[in-house]
Design a protein around this motif. Structure first.
Motif, mmCIF file in Angstrom:
data_model
loop_
_atom_site.group_PDB
_atom_site.id
_atom_site.type_symbol
_atom_site.label_atom_id
_atom_site.label_comp_id
_atom_site.label_asym_id
_atom_site.label_seq_id
_atom_site.Cartn_x
_atom_site.Cartn_y
_atom_site.Cartn_z
ATOM 1 N N MET A 1 50.860 46.370 32.631
ATOM 2 C CA MET A 1 51.709 47.204 31.781
ATOM 3 C C MET A 1 50.825 48.062 30.881
ATOM 4 N N GLN B 1 60.034 41.187 26.023
ATOM 5 C CA GLN B 1 60.240 42.294 26.939
ATOM 6 C C GLN B 1 61.728 42.439 27.259
ATOM 7 N N ASN C 1 56.063 51.391 32.922
ATOM 8 C CA ASN C 1 56.365 50.953 34.287
ATOM 9 C C ASN C 1 57.657 51.635 34.740
#
Ligand code: ZN
Ligand code: ZN
Length: 444
Positions: free
Chosen positions: A215, A377, A412
């Motif tokens: 990431m 996340q 991403n």
């Protein structure tokens, strides 16, 4: 965390022991140094694999070329190899020269229906079939890097297998991003869940499982957190049915558009007033709304889809129920009906607390930049399914080139997502070091 109840007795014992014996230790210094040297030696090959896979991306459940490449490599290393688990999944079993438990390392192999811009000499020009439609395909989530790093770790650990006290299971998984063949609500599993349903852990159940995700972040930096780390994900569908009629005479209709607007607004208090946000953050997003065919026609029906994210299974269940009740009652008050479907996709990914404590010093030895302060996340991971079966640990590898600000880097799934290849050797080293450290610890 429910994972604790699933710990094998011997693992519980040694993990508990590690807590009382002061800070957890990594594998012996010389073993980690050996892994470092061996990983450095395979770095060029790792990058070549990554470029090859990047140039030939494949959509979920169609990763046949990638799977063949992986299987051939594992066979060349002399591993026992199983293929076509979960359709295109590949599993390699490396038996160490010393007795001991089994530990699993997992990489995902699938790419996304994203068009890659020109630029890289190994940029993808591939297309694939996404639910029957031809589409450009790109490794925009970095799973090419994950696959190559695990191939390298397999190489490294094979080279030192005589001294490994146990077994390492290498899992190369399809369709982490979902299947490109069947829709989530068609009733068939994919990815991690399908591999488990097809008996992945039946013959040989690992005591722990690890995975890494690339990431934006300082190149080569490793980060993680204890407990809930990635969100649960549920797919939401709301179909509102009213009564069609003339836009100039709404009193003769039941307007599903106004009702849908009320439902969207009415869903906000499910998060802000009903969910205990100290227990878990909650996200409810309506991502699509379709209805109507002209300015002066009140339509019969409006269809909405969305996503629900939480970090706690209890909160997840409650939010699903509250959304259903709110939407149905709001529709009812308008004389319309709302059909609500909540399709479970992925559970919350939870890092096992003891396993995290055991692995932190290993990652601190692998790179100068290691932190246990990773943010929660909002994305989800089907690694969560493995971590429901055995203690799991999932961490992140920064791949933003040193001359770029990670905060400015494309995320991403963006076509500009970029992987600094210098970071990959760190990921491979981390995976190999964690497997060996776990097995050494288990043997103490
Ligand atoms: Zn992704
Ligand atoms: Zn991903």
């Amino acid at each position: 965390m429910t994972c604790h109840q699933l710990l094998p007795f011997s693992a519980s014992l040694f993990l508990a022991a590690s807590l009382f014996a002061g800070p957890a230790q990594a594998a012996p210094e010389e073993v980690l140094a050996d892994i470092r040297n061996r990983t450095d030696a395979v770095e060029q090959q790792l990058i070549a694999w990554r470029r090859d896979i990047h140039q030939h991306p494949e959509l979920g459940e169609q990763e046949t070329r990638t799977a063949a490449l992986v299987a051939e490599h594992l066979r060349e290393l002399g591993m026992e190899v199983r293929t076509e688990i979960g359709r295109t999944g590949v599993v390699g079993i490396l038996k160490g020269g010393q007795p001991g438990p089994t530990v699993a390392l997992r990489a995902d192999m699938d790419a996304l229906p994203v068009e890659e811009p020109e630029g890289l000499p190994f940029a993808s020009q591939a297309t694939g079939t996404y639910f029957g439609e031809e589409t450009p395909v790109m490794h925009a989530c970095g799973h090419d890097a994950h696959t190559a790093m695990l191939m390298a770790a397999a190489d490294v650990l094979t080279g030192m297998k005589e001294d490994i006290p146990g077994t390492v299971m290498f899992i190369f998984q399809p369709a982490e991003e979902g299947s490109s063949l069947v829709q989530p609500d068609e009733g068939r599993s994919w990815g991690a869940k399908l591999m488990l349903e097809e008996g992945l852990f039946e013959d040989q159940k690992p005591e722990a499982i690890f995975a890494v995700h690339v990431m934006p972040g300082r190149s080569g930096a490793l980060s993680w957190r204890t407990g809930p780390s990635l969100a649960s994900s549920d797919m939401l569908g709301i179909n509102v049915t009213g009564k069609q009629g003339h836009g100039g005479m709404p009193w003769d209709t039941v307007d599903p558009i106004v009702t849908s607007a009320q439902i969207i607004t009415g869903l906000q208090p499910v998060v802000s007033r009903k969910a205990n946000l100290t227990q878990s953050p909650v996200v409810v997003t309506i991502g699509s709304i379709h209805g109507g065919s002209g300015p002066n026609i009140v339509p019969e029906r409006v269809e909405m889809t969305g996503t629900i994210r939480t970090y706690d299974e209890e909160v997840r269940a409650q939010v699903g129920r509250d959304i259903k009740t709110s939407a149905e009652k709001i529709a009812e008050s308008a004389g319309a009906t709302a059909e609500v479907s909540v399709t479970p996709m992925y559970p919350t990914t939870v890092n096992d607390a003891e396993l995290t404590e055991l692995m932190a010093p290993v990652l601190e030895q692998v790179t100068e930049s290691a932190t246990a302060q990773a943010q929660l996340q909002g994305a989800s991971e089907d690694f969560a399914f493995y971590a429901q079966e055995v203690p799991g640990f999932y961490f992140f590898l920064g791949v933003t080139p040193p001359d770029q600000d990670p905060a400015e880097a494309a995320p991403n799934h963006n076509p500009e997502f970029f992987v600094d290849e210098d970071a990959l050797v760190v990921g491979a080293r981390a995976m190999a070091s964690m497997a060996v450290s776990y097995l050494h610890k288990a043997g103490e």
